[in-house]
Write a protein that holds these residues in place. Structure first.
Motif, PDB file in Angstrom:
ATOM      1  N   ILE A 174       0.841  -1.203   0.000  1.00 38.61           N
ATOM      2  CA  ILE A 174       0.000   0.000   0.000  1.00 38.61           C
ATOM      3  C   ILE A 174       0.870   1.245   0.000  1.00 38.61           C
ATOM      4  CG2 ILE A 174      -1.646   1.343   1.365  1.00 38.61           C
ATOM      5  CD1 ILE A 174      -2.877  -1.303   2.270  1.00 38.61           C
ATOM      6  N   LYS A 175       1.909   1.236   0.823  1.00 35.32           N
ATOM      7  CA  LYS A 175       2.795   2.392   0.886  1.00 35.32           C
ATOM      8  C   LYS A 175       3.466   2.651  -0.465  1.00 35.32           C
ATOM      9  CE  LYS A 175       6.547   4.518   3.463  1.00 35.32           C
ATOM     10  NZ  LYS A 175       7.183   5.057   2.240  1.00 35.32           N
ATOM     11  N   ALA A 176       3.853   1.575  -1.156  1.00 33.49           N
ATOM     12  CA  ALA A 176       4.474   1.737  -2.471  1.00 33.49           C
ATOM     13  C   ALA A 176       3.506   2.397  -3.450  1.00 33.49           C
ATOM     14  CB  ALA A 176       4.929   0.385  -2.997  1.00 33.49           C
ATOM     15  N   GLN A 177       2.229   2.006  -3.375  1.00 36.95           N
ATOM     16  CA  GLN A 177       1.231   2.628  -4.248  1.00 36.95           C
ATOM     17  C   GLN A 177       1.016   4.092  -3.876  1.00 36.95           C
ATOM     18  OE1 GLN A 177      -2.288  -0.002  -5.385  1.00 36.95           O
ATOM     19  NE2 GLN A 177      -1.477  -1.165  -3.637  1.00 36.95           N
ATOM     20  N   LEU A 178       0.999   4.396  -2.588  1.00 39.85           N
ATOM     21  CA  LEU A 178       0.846   5.787  -2.167  1.00 39.85           C
ATOM     22  C   LEU A 178       2.040   6.624  -2.615  1.00 39.85           C
ATOM     23  CD1 LEU A 178      -0.546   5.310   1.464  1.00 39.85           C
ATOM     24  CD2 LEU A 178      -1.825   6.007  -0.570  1.00 39.85           C
ATOM     25  N   ASP A 179       3.246   6.062  -2.509  1.00 39.06           N
ATOM     26  CA  ASP A 179       4.448   6.792  -2.924  1.00 39.06           C
ATOM     27  C   ASP A 179       4.452   7.072  -4.425  1.00 39.06           C
ATOM     28  OD1 ASP A 179       5.358   6.784  -0.331  1.00 39.06           O
ATOM     29  OD2 ASP A 179       6.750   5.108  -0.608  1.00 39.06           O
ATOM     30  N   ALA A 180       3.819   6.175  -5.196  1.00 36.18           N
ATOM     31  CA  ALA A 180       3.794   6.329  -6.653  1.00 36.18           C
ATOM     32  C   ALA A 180       2.592   7.134  -7.138  1.00 36.18           C
ATOM     33  CB  ALA A 180       3.779   4.948  -7.312  1.00 36.18           C
ATOM     34  N   GLU A 181       1.692   7.484  -6.245  1.00 34.25           N
ATOM     35  CA  GLU A 181       0.467   8.195  -6.613  1.00 34.25           C
ATOM     36  C   GLU A 181       0.794   9.632  -7.023  1.00 34.25           C
ATOM     37  OE1 GLU A 181      -2.723   9.171  -7.708  1.00 34.25           O
ATOM     38  OE2 GLU A 181      -3.318   7.484  -6.420  1.00 34.25           O
ATOM     39  N   PRO A 182       0.445  10.035  -8.251  1.00 36.25           N
ATOM     40  CA  PRO A 182       0.769  11.388  -8.700  1.00 36.25           C
ATOM     41  C   PRO A 182      -0.127  12.467  -8.085  1.00 36.25           C
ATOM     42  CG  PRO A 182      -0.440  10.229 -10.410  1.00 36.25           C
ATOM     43  CD  PRO A 182      -0.175   9.226  -9.325  1.00 36.25           C
ATOM     44  N   ARG A 183      -1.295  12.065  -7.606  1.00 37.96           N
ATOM     45  CA  ARG A 183      -2.228  13.032  -7.016  1.00 37.96           C
ATOM     46  C   ARG A 183      -1.880  13.310  -5.557  1.00 37.96           C
ATOM     47  NH1 ARG A 183      -7.478   9.575  -8.451  1.00 37.96           N
ATOM     48  NH2 ARG A 183      -6.001   7.991  -7.700  1.00 37.96           N
ATOM     49  N   ALA A 184      -2.356  14.437  -5.040  1.00 39.47           N
ATOM     50  CA  ALA A 184      -2.206  14.736  -3.613  1.00 39.47           C
ATOM     51  C   ALA A 184      -3.036  13.737  -2.813  1.00 39.47           C
ATOM     52  CB  ALA A 184      -2.665  16.157  -3.326  1.00 39.47           C
ATOM     53  N   ILE A 185      -2.464  13.220  -1.735  1.00 37.64           N
ATOM     54  CA  ILE A 185      -3.128  12.217  -0.914  1.00 37.64           C
ATOM     55  C   ILE A 185      -3.466  12.823   0.441  1.00 37.64           C
ATOM     56  CG2 ILE A 185      -2.926   9.925   0.144  1.00 37.64           C
ATOM     57  CD1 ILE A 185      -2.994   9.955  -2.920  1.00 37.64           C
ATOM     58  N   LEU A 186      -4.686  12.548   0.895  1.00 40.93           N
ATOM     59  CA  LEU A 186      -5.144  13.025   2.195  1.00 40.93           C
ATOM     60  C   LEU A 186      -5.460  11.835   3.097  1.00 40.93           C
ATOM     61  CD1 LEU A 186      -7.617  15.743   0.848  1.00 40.93           C
ATOM     62  CD2 LEU A 186      -5.263  16.091   1.617  1.00 40.93           C
ATOM     63  N   PRO A 187      -5.319  11.983   4.428  1.00 41.26           N
ATOM     64  CA  PRO A 187      -4.694  13.112   5.120  1.00 41.26           C
ATOM     65  C   PRO A 187      -3.184  13.061   4.973  1.00 41.26           C
ATOM     66  CG  PRO A 187      -5.168  11.384   6.699  1.00 41.26           C
ATOM     67  CD  PRO A 187      -5.723  10.917   5.377  1.00 41.26           C
ATOM     68  N   PRO A 188      -2.466  14.036   5.509  1.00 37.28           N
ATOM     69  CA  PRO A 188      -1.004  14.019   5.421  1.00 37.28           C
ATOM     70  C   PRO A 188      -0.427  12.752   6.065  1.00 37.28           C
ATOM     71  CG  PRO A 188      -1.786  16.158   6.167  1.00 37.28           C
ATOM     72  CD  PRO A 188      -2.976  15.250   6.175  1.00 37.28           C
ATOM     73  N   ASN A 189       0.744  12.335   5.590  1.00 37.02           N
ATOM     74  CA  ASN A 189       1.407  11.145   6.122  1.00 37.02           C
ATOM     75  C   ASN A 189       1.499  11.162   7.640  1.00 37.02           C
ATOM     76  OD1 ASN A 189       1.831  10.158   3.546  1.00 37.02           O
ATOM     77  ND2 ASN A 189       3.930  10.916   3.414  1.00 37.02           N
ATOM     78  N   SER A 190       1.761  12.319   8.204  1.00 37.21           N
ATOM     79  CA  SER A 190       2.034  12.421   9.640  1.00 37.21           C
ATOM     80  C   SER A 190       0.842  12.030  10.506  1.00 37.21           C
ATOM     81  CB  SER A 190       2.475  13.849   9.984  1.00 37.21           C
ATOM     82  OG  SER A 190       1.458  14.776   9.642  1.00 37.21           O
ATOM     83  N   VAL A 191      -0.370  12.095   9.949  1.00 31.32           N
ATOM     84  CA  VAL A 191      -1.559  11.756  10.749  1.00 31.32           C
ATOM     85  C   VAL A 191      -2.338  10.582  10.149  1.00 31.32           C
ATOM     86  CG1 VAL A 191      -1.796  14.069  11.724  1.00 31.32           C
ATOM     87  CG2 VAL A 191      -2.981  13.508   9.584  1.00 31.32           C
ATOM     88  N   ARG A 192      -1.746   9.882   9.195  1.00 31.55           N
ATOM     89  CA  ARG A 192      -2.488   8.806   8.523  1.00 31.55           C
ATOM     90  C   ARG A 192      -2.955   7.738   9.512  1.00 31.55           C
ATOM     91  NH1 ARG A 192      -0.070   8.317   3.480  1.00 31.55           N
ATOM     92  NH2 ARG A 192      -1.564   9.983   3.072  1.00 31.55           N
ATOM     93  N   PHE A 193      -2.142   7.425  10.523  1.00 32.52           N
ATOM     94  CA  PHE A 193      -2.487   6.401  11.503  1.00 32.52           C
ATOM     95  C   PHE A 193      -2.888   7.016  12.846  1.00 32.52           C
ATOM     96  CE2 PHE A 193       0.202   4.183   8.444  1.00 32.52           C
ATOM     97  CZ  PHE A 193      -0.537   3.034   8.200  1.00 32.52           C
ATOM     98  N   ALA A 194      -3.398   8.235  12.801  1.00 34.07           N
ATOM     99  CA  ALA A 194      -3.737   8.939  14.039  1.00 34.07           C
ATOM    100  C   ALA A 194      -4.737   8.170  14.894  1.00 34.07           C
ATOM    101  CB  ALA A 194      -4.284  10.332  13.723  1.00 34.07           C
ATOM    102  N   ALA A 195      -5.687   7.481  14.273  1.00 34.38           N
ATOM    103  CA  ALA A 195      -6.696   6.752  15.042  1.00 34.38           C
ATOM    104  C   ALA A 195      -6.043   5.695  15.928  1.00 34.38           C
ATOM    105  CB  ALA A 195      -7.720   6.109  14.105  1.00 34.38           C
ATOM    106  N   LEU A 196      -5.072   4.966  15.379  1.00 32.22           N
ATOM    107  CA  LEU A 196      -4.407   3.919  16.143  1.00 32.22           C
ATOM    108  C   LEU A 196      -3.443   4.512  17.171  1.00 32.22           C
ATOM    109  CD1 LEU A 196      -3.645   1.318  13.319  1.00 32.22           C
ATOM    110  CD2 LEU A 196      -5.646   1.467  14.810  1.00 32.22           C
ATOM    111  N   LYS A 197      -2.834   5.629  16.839  1.00 31.60           N
ATOM    112  CA  LYS A 197      -1.900   6.249  17.777  1.00 31.60           C
ATOM    113  C   LYS A 197      -2.622   6.830  18.989  1.00 31.60           C
ATOM    114  CE  LYS A 197       1.482   7.582  14.242  1.00 31.60           C
ATOM    115  NZ  LYS A 197       2.130   8.719  13.561  1.00 31.60           N
ATOM    116  N   LEU A 198      -3.761   7.466  18.765  1.00 28.43           N
ATOM    117  CA  LEU A 198      -4.481   8.136  19.850  1.00 28.43           C
ATOM    118  C   LEU A 198      -5.306   7.178  20.698  1.00 28.43           C
ATOM    119  CD1 LEU A 198      -5.679  11.439  18.119  1.00 28.43           C
ATOM    120  CD2 LEU A 198      -4.030  11.237  19.974  1.00 28.43           C
ATOM    121  N   THR A 199      -5.673   6.033  20.130  1.00 27.10           N
ATOM    122  CA  THR A 199      -6.497   5.070  20.866  1.00 27.10           C
ATOM    123  C   THR A 199      -5.809   3.714  20.843  1.00 27.10           C
ATOM    124  OG1 THR A 199      -8.447   6.276  20.052  1.00 27.10           O
ATOM    125  CG2 THR A 199      -8.841   4.183  21.176  1.00 27.10           C
TER     126      THR A 199
END
Length: 223
Positions: free
Chosen positions: A30-55
């Motif tokens: 999945i990460k390889a596909q995201l890295d190759a994606e030419p479009r802007a991806i949301l949310p930013p990488n820094s908060v992509r796993f925020a749900a698991l980090k906060l809970t």
């Protein structure tokens, strides 16, 4: 999130979720596909796993499943239905959630940021953790659902409250282990469906009644 290509997010960043098979078996592709994606991806990488980090797993008492992140830049913050605190107006689904909260318990948070729910043990997880900017459901087939399946299986090893809003969430219920769970199913809070059973469902007070009956601290849904 800053990880090298092909590597899994480190366990310290994801705490007791880090050993899910998803992170070794599915995340690299999945990460390889995201890295190759030419479009802007949301949310930013820094908060992509925020749900698991906060809970963390050991704190999870309630699981609310969303669909995918908001596709509007500046909205998604890694938690299902949540937005950055300065976002106005609120997305329509979140606005309907707040209308139901007001009707159910008489109050709702002052902003659309739901991090305080997450810190109380409410896992706000989307069925996809990324979306191309401007294209809702654009990553629904990227492979994220494996993560959701594993999270449901892991959390349901002990009694947990589950909220399945809409058919896309409800079809994942089959991944729960049988147990003394509270399972709430309603229409999705989207304006297209909220009037077909979401409004008037009272899910928030039902969750707190269930938690209280088990001797667990109710969720403060107003912060």
């Amino acid at each position: 999130m800053s990880t090298a290509a092909g590597s899994a997010p480190s366990a310290p960043q994801l705490g007791d979720w880090g050993d899910l098979a998803f992170f070794s078996q599915d995340w690299p592709a999945i990460k390889a596909q995201l890295d190759a994606e030419p479009r802007a991806i949301l949310p930013p990488n820094s908060v992509r796993f925020a749900a698991l980090k906060l809970t963390p797993l050991n704190n999870t008492r309630v699981v609310i499943l969303g669909q995918d992140p908001y596709p509007t830049p500046g909205h998604a913050n890694g938690l299902a239905f949540s937005v950055a605190p300065d976002v106005r107006p609120l997305p329509r689904s979140l606005s309907n959630i707040y209308k139901e909260l007001q009707e159910d318990i008489g109050a709702h948070p002052a902003t659309g940021d739901l991090q305080n729910w997450a810190r109380q043990g409410v896992l706000l997880l989307n069925t996809a953790l990324s979306v191309p900017s401007g294209e809702a459901n654009g990553h629904k087939d990227l492979g994220w659902e494996k993560l959701v399946q594993q999270v449901l299986a892991r959390t349901s090893q002990r009694p947990t409250a589950y909220v399945f809003w809409g058919k896309q969430a409800q079809r994942l219920e089959k991944h729960l282990h049988p147990g003394d769970h509270l399972i709430l199913r309603t229409a999705h809070p989207s304006p297209l469906s909220a009037h077909r059973g979401f409004f008037g469902s009272g899910v928030f007070s039902k969750i707190n009644s269930w938690l209280a009956a088990r001797g667990s601290q109710p969720i403060d849904w107003t912060i």
